[in-house]
Design a protein around this motif. Structure first.
Motif, PDB file in Angstrom:
ATOM      1  N   ILE A   1       0.847  -1.186   0.000  1.00 45.60           N
ATOM      2  CA  ILE A   1       0.000   0.000   0.000  1.00 45.60           C
ATOM      3  C   ILE A   1       0.887   1.241   0.000  1.00 45.60           C
ATOM      4  CG2 ILE A   1      -1.731   1.345   1.256  1.00 45.60           C
ATOM      5  CD1 ILE A   1      -2.948  -1.175   0.249  1.00 45.60           C
ATOM      6  N   ARG A   2       0.675   2.123  -0.967  1.00 42.64           N
ATOM      7  CA  ARG A   2       1.376   3.411  -1.009  1.00 42.64           C
ATOM      8  C   ARG A   2       0.430   4.462  -0.432  1.00 42.64           C
ATOM      9  NH1 ARG A   2       1.894   3.974  -7.181  1.00 42.64           N
ATOM     10  NH2 ARG A   2      -0.235   3.174  -6.861  1.00 42.64           N
ATOM     11  N   ILE A   3       0.901   5.167   0.590  1.00 39.59           N
ATOM     12  CA  ILE A   3       0.051   6.110   1.312  1.00 39.59           C
ATOM     13  C   ILE A   3       0.465   7.540   0.977  1.00 39.59           C
ATOM     14  CG2 ILE A   3      -0.700   6.906   3.584  1.00 39.59           C
ATOM     15  CD1 ILE A   3       0.042   4.073   4.616  1.00 39.59           C
ATOM     16  N   GLY A   4      -0.531   8.359   0.666  1.00 37.85           N
ATOM     17  CA  GLY A   4      -0.317   9.789   0.515  1.00 37.85           C
ATOM     18  C   GLY A   4      -0.818  10.515   1.739  1.00 37.85           C
ATOM     19  N   VAL A   5      -0.117  11.554   2.138  1.00 40.27           N
ATOM     20  CA  VAL A   5      -0.499  12.351   3.309  1.00 40.27           C
ATOM     21  C   VAL A   5      -0.825  13.769   2.858  1.00 40.27           C
ATOM     22  CG1 VAL A   5       0.322  13.405   5.451  1.00 40.27           C
ATOM     23  CG2 VAL A   5       0.837  11.009   4.973  1.00 40.27           C
ATOM     24  N   ILE A   6      -1.932  14.304   3.366  1.00 44.07           N
ATOM     25  CA  ILE A   6      -2.274  15.706   3.168  1.00 44.07           C
ATOM     26  C   ILE A   6      -2.057  16.412   4.493  1.00 44.07           C
ATOM     27  CG2 ILE A   6      -4.066  17.356   2.546  1.00 44.07           C
ATOM     28  CD1 ILE A   6      -5.444  15.092   0.986  1.00 44.07           C
ATOM     29  N   GLY A   7      -1.090  17.328   4.536  1.00 47.41           N
ATOM     30  CA  GLY A   7      -0.855  18.129   5.726  1.00 47.41           C
ATOM     31  C   GLY A   7       0.433  17.821   6.448  1.00 47.41           C
TER      32      GLY A   7
ATOM     33  N   HIS B   1       1.333  19.571   1.464  1.00 52.53           N
ATOM     34  CA  HIS B   1       0.935  20.436   2.575  1.00 52.53           C
ATOM     35  C   HIS B   1       0.239  21.676   2.046  1.00 52.53           C
ATOM     36  CE1 HIS B   1       0.764  22.387   6.387  1.00 52.53           C
ATOM     37  NE2 HIS B   1       1.557  23.382   6.018  1.00 52.53           N
ATOM     38  N   PRO B   2      -1.092  21.736   2.179  1.00 50.29           N
ATOM     39  CA  PRO B   2      -1.808  22.931   1.718  1.00 50.29           C
ATOM     40  C   PRO B   2      -1.540  24.113   2.646  1.00 50.29           C
ATOM     41  CG  PRO B   2      -3.334  21.282   2.592  1.00 50.29           C
ATOM     42  CD  PRO B   2      -1.969  20.725   2.755  1.00 50.29           C
TER      43      PRO B   2
END
Length: 300
Positions: free
Chosen positions: A5-11, A42-43
């Motif tokens: 599983i490849r995980i993307g993080v927002i923040g 990172h928004p």
């Protein structure tokens, strides 16, 4: 070896730093449970709750050291990942941030607070249902080892009541208890289960005392701390004894549950339970405005 599983993080936040360290720092190079955080976006944050520049720089250095690539948008991130952790510190942008993730069909874990208002918590779940995407949110306090034992009926037998405590700072842009009170409230729900019907809240600048009355007559109490020594914990009352929950014992429990969720697609906490938890906190806000009156929980 490609991770399962490849995980993307927002923040960029304390949690994105710590969770990435746990997942990518597992010996062997293929991540914890065969999962790796691979990409992070990172928004821009709201200045009233954003971390300081030096903190953000430290988080950024830590995640890139763990092999995570920083990208310029959610749209750029999504084709490269199988699942997403939405870890922005502020609940206000979560509904906007989660929409492209749901439209892309990626399972998503949402950090606390799920949103700044109960209306937007419900909106997030409605959108997840619309796009048929598995989603869940949880405080790490749910996965305190002792709390899970009480929830399983161990140690004190059937739980007849509980009192929990935790920090409850006020963040004006969010419903009061959503910001940090969620931790102690979710701990209360972990050991008590669902079924709360009425809530009352006694408020002072120094703290809160929130009492819930469950449909079966049990009572659960959350003490929100804003002065003196701050910590997590509580007491559980049961048919076979009385025992302390103990303090926070780390993020590993929650992280492992998140990874299992990404692999199975089965949310470990139902939408119905999460909605009741946020309805409990929303009702406590109404009770505060009514000077401590008893308020019936409403999820509608």
């Amino acid at each position: 070896m490609k991770p399962a599983i490849r995980i993307g993080v927002i923040g960029l936040s304390v949690h994105s730093d710590d969770y990435t360290n746990i997942i990518n720092g597992t010996p062997g190079g293929n991540g914890r449970q065969g999962c790796l955080v691979t990409v992070l976006y990172h928004p821009p944050g709201n200045p009233d709750v954003e971390f300081k520049e030096e903190q953000l720089a430290r988080f950024s250095a830590s995640v890139t050291k763990n092999g995570v690539r920083l990208v310029n948008s959610i749209a750029e991130m999504l084709p490269e990942v199988d699942a997403v952790m939405l870890l922005t510190n502020d609940g206000r942008p979560h509904l906007k941030e989660i929409m492209p993730v749901l439209k892309a069909g990626k399972p998503v874990y949402v950090d606390k607070p799920m949103a700044e208002s109960f209306a937007n918590v419900k909106a997030i779940f409605r959108q997840a249902e619309k796009y048929k995407v598995p989603i869940f949110t949880s405080s790490p306090l749910r996965y305190v080892r002792r709390a899970q034992q009480f929830a399983a009926g161990e140690t004190v037998g059937k739980v007849t009541g509980a009192e929990t405590y935790g920090p409850a700072p006020i963040q004006k842009s969010h419903t009061d208890l959503f910001w940090d009170g969620i931790h102690g409230v979710e701990l209360l729900y972990t050991v008590m289960g669902t079924g709360c019907e009425y809530v009352s809240r006694t408020f002072s600048p120094a703290g809160d005392l929130v009492t819930g009355i469950w449909k079966d007559g049990r009572t659960g109490v959350f003490r929100g701390l804003r002065s003196g020594r701050i910590g997590f914990g509580g007491t559980v009352f049961g048919t076979e004894g009385i025992a302390e929950i103990g303090g926070f014992d780390g993020y590993q429990g929650l992280v492992d549950v998140i990874l299992t969720f990404f692999k199975t697609g089965q949310p470990p906490v139902s939408a119905a339970e999460t909605l009741e938890i946020y309805a409990f906190m929303a009702a406590a806000d109404v009770s505060k405005k009514k000077e401590g009156s008893l308020v019936k929980i409403s999820i509608a």
